[in-house]
Design an enzyme around this catalytic site. Structure first.
Site, PDB file in Angstrom:
ATOM      1  N   SER A  16     -42.886 -19.392 -49.874  1.00  0.00           N
ATOM      2  CA  SER A  16     -42.163 -19.027 -48.653  1.00  0.00           C
ATOM      3  C   SER A  16     -41.582 -17.615 -48.676  1.00  0.00           C
ATOM      4  O   SER A  16     -41.062 -17.142 -49.679  1.00  0.00           O
ATOM      5  CB  SER A  16     -41.026 -20.012 -48.428  1.00  0.00           C
ATOM      6  OG  SER A  16     -40.155 -19.513 -47.449  1.00  0.00           O
TER       7      SER A  16
ATOM      8  N   LEU B  35     -42.856 -21.728 -36.087  1.00  0.00           N
ATOM      9  CA  LEU B  35     -42.260 -23.030 -35.759  1.00  0.00           C
ATOM     10  C   LEU B  35     -41.550 -22.928 -34.418  1.00  0.00           C
ATOM     11  O   LEU B  35     -41.640 -23.816 -33.573  1.00  0.00           O
ATOM     12  CB  LEU B  35     -41.276 -23.443 -36.862  1.00  0.00           C
ATOM     13  CG  LEU B  35     -41.837 -23.484 -38.285  1.00  0.00           C
ATOM     14  CD1 LEU B  35     -40.812 -24.057 -39.244  1.00  0.00           C
ATOM     15  CD2 LEU B  35     -43.105 -24.299 -38.346  1.00  0.00           C
TER      16      LEU B  35
ATOM     17  N   ARG C 228     -44.102  -8.945 -42.644  1.00  0.00           N
ATOM     18  CA  ARG C 228     -45.169  -9.389 -43.535  1.00  0.00           C
ATOM     19  C   ARG C 228     -46.314  -8.385 -43.666  1.00  0.00           C
ATOM     20  O   ARG C 228     -46.825  -8.159 -44.755  1.00  0.00           O
ATOM     21  CB  ARG C 228     -45.724 -10.718 -43.034  1.00  0.00           C
ATOM     22  CG  ARG C 228     -44.717 -11.813 -43.181  1.00  0.00           C
ATOM     23  CD  ARG C 228     -45.187 -13.109 -42.583  1.00  0.00           C
ATOM     24  NE  ARG C 228     -44.198 -14.147 -42.877  1.00  0.00           N
ATOM     25  CZ  ARG C 228     -44.283 -15.387 -42.440  1.00  0.00           C
ATOM     26  NH1 ARG C 228     -45.290 -15.753 -41.680  1.00  0.00           N
ATOM     27  NH2 ARG C 228     -43.363 -16.269 -42.755  1.00  0.00           N
TER      28      ARG C 228
ATOM     29  N   GLU D  61     -50.174 -22.091 -32.197  1.00  0.00           N
ATOM     30  CA  GLU D  61     -50.990 -21.061 -32.840  1.00  0.00           C
ATOM     31  C   GLU D  61     -52.347 -20.910 -32.150  1.00  0.00           C
ATOM     32  O   GLU D  61     -53.003 -19.875 -32.265  1.00  0.00           O
ATOM     33  CB  GLU D  61     -51.179 -21.395 -34.327  1.00  0.00           C
ATOM     34  CG  GLU D  61     -51.785 -20.246 -35.126  1.00  0.00           C
ATOM     35  CD  GLU D  61     -51.963 -20.562 -36.615  1.00  0.00           C
ATOM     36  OE1 GLU D  61     -51.435 -21.586 -37.079  1.00  0.00           O
ATOM     37  OE2 GLU D  61     -52.631 -19.770 -37.308  1.00  0.00           O
TER      38      GLU D  61
ATOM     39  N   HIS E  72     -50.296 -12.983 -45.445  1.00  0.00           N
ATOM     40  CA  HIS E  72     -48.928 -13.226 -45.905  1.00  0.00           C
ATOM     41  C   HIS E  72     -48.719 -12.643 -47.298  1.00  0.00           C
ATOM     42  O   HIS E  72     -49.516 -12.882 -48.192  1.00  0.00           O
ATOM     43  CB  HIS E  72     -48.687 -14.744 -45.928  1.00  0.00           C
ATOM     44  CG  HIS E  72     -47.238 -15.108 -46.008  1.00  0.00           C
ATOM     45  ND1 HIS E  72     -46.477 -14.803 -47.102  1.00  0.00           N
ATOM     46  CD2 HIS E  72     -46.418 -15.733 -45.136  1.00  0.00           C
ATOM     47  CE1 HIS E  72     -45.244 -15.245 -46.895  1.00  0.00           C
ATOM     48  NE2 HIS E  72     -45.188 -15.806 -45.706  1.00  0.00           N
TER      49      HIS E  72
ATOM     50  N   GLY F 249     -49.695 -31.295 -34.235  1.00  0.00           N
ATOM     51  CA  GLY F 249     -48.744 -30.469 -34.978  1.00  0.00           C
ATOM     52  C   GLY F 249     -47.489 -30.251 -34.163  1.00  0.00           C
ATOM     53  O   GLY F 249     -47.205 -30.994 -33.220  1.00  0.00           O
ATOM     54  N   LEU F 250     -46.731 -29.216 -34.511  1.00  0.00           N
ATOM     55  CA  LEU F 250     -45.474 -28.978 -33.800  1.00  0.00           C
ATOM     56  C   LEU F 250     -45.705 -28.849 -32.303  1.00  0.00           C
ATOM     57  O   LEU F 250     -45.001 -29.447 -31.495  1.00  0.00           O
ATOM     58  CB  LEU F 250     -44.805 -27.715 -34.338  1.00  0.00           C
ATOM     59  CG  LEU F 250     -44.166 -27.869 -35.711  1.00  0.00           C
ATOM     60  CD1 LEU F 250     -43.645 -26.528 -36.190  1.00  0.00           C
ATOM     61  CD2 LEU F 250     -43.038 -28.886 -35.666  1.00  0.00           C
TER      62      LEU F 250
ATOM     63  N   GLY G 173     -54.470 -32.310 -30.892  1.00  0.00           N
ATOM     64  CA  GLY G 173     -53.645 -31.775 -31.972  1.00  0.00           C
ATOM     65  C   GLY G 173     -52.283 -32.444 -31.964  1.00  0.00           C
ATOM     66  O   GLY G 173     -51.723 -32.738 -30.900  1.00  0.00           O
TER      67      GLY G 173
END
Lengths: 218, 646
Positions: B285, B449, B338, B433, B267, B43-44, B41
């Site tokens: 967002s 993030l 949320r 995640e 969400h 990603g971040l 992976g």
């Protein structure tokens, strides 16, 4: 695509992922335009309502020598990664960093830097250019860092290393036709190219030449 | 068999991480060069971990299924990243960020992990600024902040509506620098199919080269999974088309426990579903809730007229609008967490007040803010989001309110990991995640993030060394060991089995049906009968899939249908585990809402006596039920309370 696969035929392969216009995976030339006829969108954001009923739509892959076709509409854009690897970064390691507010950055510079940083690396600029030039892509990254105090320390080395890699990968030169800016889904400004040229010139004239080296970064 | 040991360090909460770092075992620089680490992976979490480990001197191999590491789905995160900098002088602190996160997660996360996350949050902002991330700034040149749900301070840093993109490009640039230096070897367009265990430890992975179809064996001293969440089980979600659970699911089947699989984040602000041919949903967002007000018509007849196109939202008088979040939760208003906002929208729509053609939408209205601040200010804050909305819906949100509805977005559940982010398989780590660790039963906005980068930049580079410190004498592994050959054979056999079904229905056909089962029964509202039904239906669908799926092409070329089929086959197993977990958890908490367990006002009703634990599910074989292990959650430093946003 589903229609094809339900009939057992091999569907046309194309790159796509986020479907929100941000990952930069889509790469299709539609009716003579990268990402199609609509302005400031990627292919995944282009809706059929932009076409007439019954219209024939012509779809091609990106066509540029540094982006070889892998299958159908999928091209290999590793050349872009190579350019970033050549110098598209600020050389800091993780940790040991001063406070984020230690160096104020004028808002206007931060905003211009963000405008440039919005590039999604899709390659539409290259596909649109009759010279297959990557100047818009490279200049966006050069500008993002050149506009920030954090990026100034190695600005001269960066621009030279990235331009050298761009040439090595076989991208053509810029002749200021402006096609890249017109077709860019993120509306990256061609003024970034002017900024890169200035950075490049001043690096060549004023700064010591990049060390003779092939590996080891900048 | 593996056992649950969370390895939380002793001592007072604020000192745990400091103490851990002071006493953990390290690997010396000469030995680091000899140790290889696989990171799956980019990603971040993956890119930041790969870059940081390579900077330390380890040899890293980094994989992604996309054509470039820069395209990982972290790129699509919009709103921002939290940190306890307190630059706004509004009362923020590490403790407050910790507390908000624990409370936001409805007291189902581990205290020690969450406190560590809050502690390192400030370093992330410093790091990103140094990398050249162009965060939003004030005219004085200092960093700007905005507010997000579940907090009463402004602690969210942002780069327009593209924060994820900018943070990911920052991590990607750090990664690219290490690639150039030869410390990271990059494998784009490679998908992990399985993890290889040698003598009980993770020692490598099996991957498919997505261009040639070749199956490859890759060996290392440790394996890190940073492969993201599994929201695509629902077919329609805000995840990227390719986001999948295959890596973590295969790891689960090799012995890694799966933590809280039913904790899914729905969400509240997404563009509503508009047709059967839709393939994914788009997020708007949460930052929009700073300046947008959410409402539905007060009168059912108005809602009905709107649904039939006989009335426009702008024609509804102020007194006929129900700003239901402001009405129900005056203290937090439109900025409730949320899960609360999503359920409130569902409640209004189920009661017949929904708008849009389907009646499954509510309004997010900016007219007040535009009148107060001017169109220019709203445009500078949310311009790209408004543009995206207009492209998709073909309506101008500056003139008419946006329509939104909840959609699957994030999975708090994931591989169970201990304090060191290691799964129950020694040498197999999960970050971002892909693990279950920090968000409990509900994640607060702008915290994904934060967690991804915290794990990759500042946590894993320390904790993985504690594991590797006794591996320095282990020589480089050969991918020709029998364990590699065997695992490769199993992966190849599975692909051949898929290709040989030669059935009559497309992969998407099955994926859509799975998504409907999940959304109807394991979605925003869950109950015993529905969950039991889902378990039966998923098993039936899975059987049908293996008898009747049709995959065109061959397995030795680029074959997107085959890629999808492998992922959907795994979703068909994971979906069932999610339903089982939801059925087991006889309480409501955070995003997990069991209709049987609610307060008279319709809020989630926890049962701390019986369920104050993290569920860690153990795979026990194809035809046997998974085994539930429990990690009791001890709250020594916060008082466990009913969440209250009123």
């Amino acid at each position: 695509m589903n229609h094809w696969s339900s009939k057992g035929e091999d569907p046309v392969a194309f790159d796509h992922d986020c479907r929100e216009g941000i990952c930069g995976a889509c790469s299709m030339y539609i009716n003579g335009h990268p990402h199609g006829p609509d302005k400031a969108v990627t292919t995944c954001q282009l809706h059929m309502r932009k076409f007439k009923d019954g219209e024939t739509i012509v779809i091609e892959p990106w066509r540029a020598r540094p982006f070889p076709v892998l299958k159908d509409l999928i091209v290999d854009r590793t050349a872009f990664d190579k350019i970033i690897q050549a110098g598209g970064y600020i050389s800091v390691n993780t940790g040991g960093i001063p406070d984020a507010n230690a160096i104020p950055v004028p808002k206007v510079n931060a905003d211009l830097s963000m405008d440039a940083a919005a590039c999604i690396g899709c390659g539409a600029c290259v596909a649109a250019c009759k010279n297959a030039s990557a100047m818009l892509f490279v200049s966006a990254k050069v500008s993002q860092f050149a506009l920030l105090p954090q990026g100034r320390a190695e600005a001269a080395e960066r621009v030279q290393a990235m331009v050298a890699e761009m040439d090595k990968q076989g991208f053509g030169n810029c002749t200021n036709t402006g096609a890249c800016e017109a077709e860019c889904p993120k509306e990256i400004s061609i003024s970034n190219i002017a900024r890169m040229n200035r950075e490049f010139l001043s690096a060549r004239v004023c700064a010591p030449k990049i060390k003779e080296q092939t590996g080891g970064g900048i | 068999m593996a056992e649950i040991n969370s390895k939380i360090p002793k001592g007072p909460l604020p000192q745990k991480w400091t103490e851990y770092k002071a006493h953990t075992n390290l690997v010396n620089p000469a030995n680091k060069r000899r140790i290889e680490i696989i990171v799956v992976g980019t990603g971040l979490a993956g890119a930041s971990a790969a870059a940081s480990l390579a900077e330390l001197g380890f040899k890293v191999k980094n994989y992604c299924y996309q054509d470039s590491p820069r395209r990982a789905h972290s790129i699509a995160a919009q709103g921002g990243i939290n940190a306890a900098k307190n630059y706004q002088n509004d009362g923020d602190s590490v403790y407050r960020l910790f507390y908000d996160t624990i409370k936001g997660g409805d007291y189902r996360a581990r205290e020690a992990n969450v406190h560590r996350l809050a502690e390192v949050s400030n370093s992330i902002i410093d790091q990103c600024v140094a990398q050249g991330v162009p965060f939003a700034r004030e005219y004085g040149g200092l960093l700007d902040n905005r507010s997000f749900g579940g907090a009463q301070v402004s602690r969210t840093f942002y780069a327009r509506g593209q924060t994820g993109q900018q943070l990911l490009l920052g991590a990607y640039s750090a990664l690219s620098r290490q690639v150039k230096k030869g410390n990271v070897e990059l494998f784009a367009r490679h998908e992990m199919l399985d993890v290889v265990l040698v003598e009980g430890r993770a020692r490598g992975i099996i991957v498919r080269n997505l261009i040639t179809g070749a199956i490859e064996r890759h060996a290392a001293h440790a394996v890190v999974l940073a492969t993201g969440g599994y929201g695509n089980v629902f077919f329609l979600s805000t995840n990227a088309m390719g986001s999948n659970a295959t890596a973590i699911w295969k790891a689960h089947k090799r012995g890694a426990f799966f933590g809280n699989p039913c904790f899914t984040q729905i969400h509240p602000t997404c563009i509503p579903v508009h047709g059967d041919f839709q393939s994914k949903l788009t997020l708007m967002s949460e930052s929009l809730r700073n300046d947008g007000r959410i409402w539905v018509p007060k009168k059912k007849e108005d809602a009905e007229k709107i649904r039939h196109g006989k009335l426009l939202p702008t024609q509804i008088a102020e007194e006929d609008r129900d700003y239901y979040l402001e009405r129900r939760y005056p203290a937090f208003g439109n900025l409730v967490p949320r899960d609360v906002a999503s359920r409130a929208a569902k409640e209004r729509c189920d009661a017949g007040f929904g708008v849009g053609e389907t009646g499954l939408a509510v309004y997010l209205d900016f007219s007040d803010s535009i009148n107060r601040l001017g169109k220019g200010v709203i445009e500078s804050r949310y311009g790209n989001l408004f543009q995206m909305y207009e492209k998709i819906v073909d309506e101008n949100p500056y003139k008419t309110p946006m329509m939104i509805y909840p959609a699957v977005h994030y999975t708090m559940g994931g591989l169970w990991v201990d304090y060191e982010l290691m799964t129950t398989v020694p040498g197999l780590f999960a970050i971002g995640e892909a693990n279950f660790s920090d968000h409990g039963a509900n994640r607060l906005g702008a915290s994904a993030l934060m967690q991804g980068l915290a794990d990759g930049y500042f946590v894993l580079p320390y904790t993985i060394q504690n594991y590797l410190s006794d591996q320095i004498r282990v020589p480089k592994f050969s991918p020709d060991l029998p364990e590699f050959v065997q695992t490769e054979k199993e992966a190849t056999d599975r692909l051949n089995r898929l290709m040989n079904v030669k059935g009559s229905k497309t992969v998407d056909h099955f994926h859509k049906r799975l998504g409907l089962i999940m959304w109807d029964n394991v979605g925003m509202g869950r109950n015993e009968a529905g969950l039991k039904k889902a378990i039966v239906e998923i098993a039936k669908l899975r059987e049908e899939f293996w008898k009747d799926v049709k995959i065109p092409g061959t397995n030795n070329e680029i074959n997107p249908e085959l890629e999808k089929a492998g992922r959907v086959a795994d979703f068909l197993e994971l979906g069932e585990l999610m339903a089982r977990d939801a059925l087991n958890r006889n309480e409501s908490c955070g995003g997990h809402f069991r209709e049987e367990y609610q307060t008279p006002e319709g809020e989630a009703l926890r049962n701390d006596e019986e369920f104050k634990y993290a569920a860690a599910w153990e795979y026990t074989g194809e035809n046997s039920e998974p085994k539930l292990n429990r990690e009791a959650l001890e709250y020594e430093f916060v008082e466990v309370k009913q969440r209250n946003y009123k």
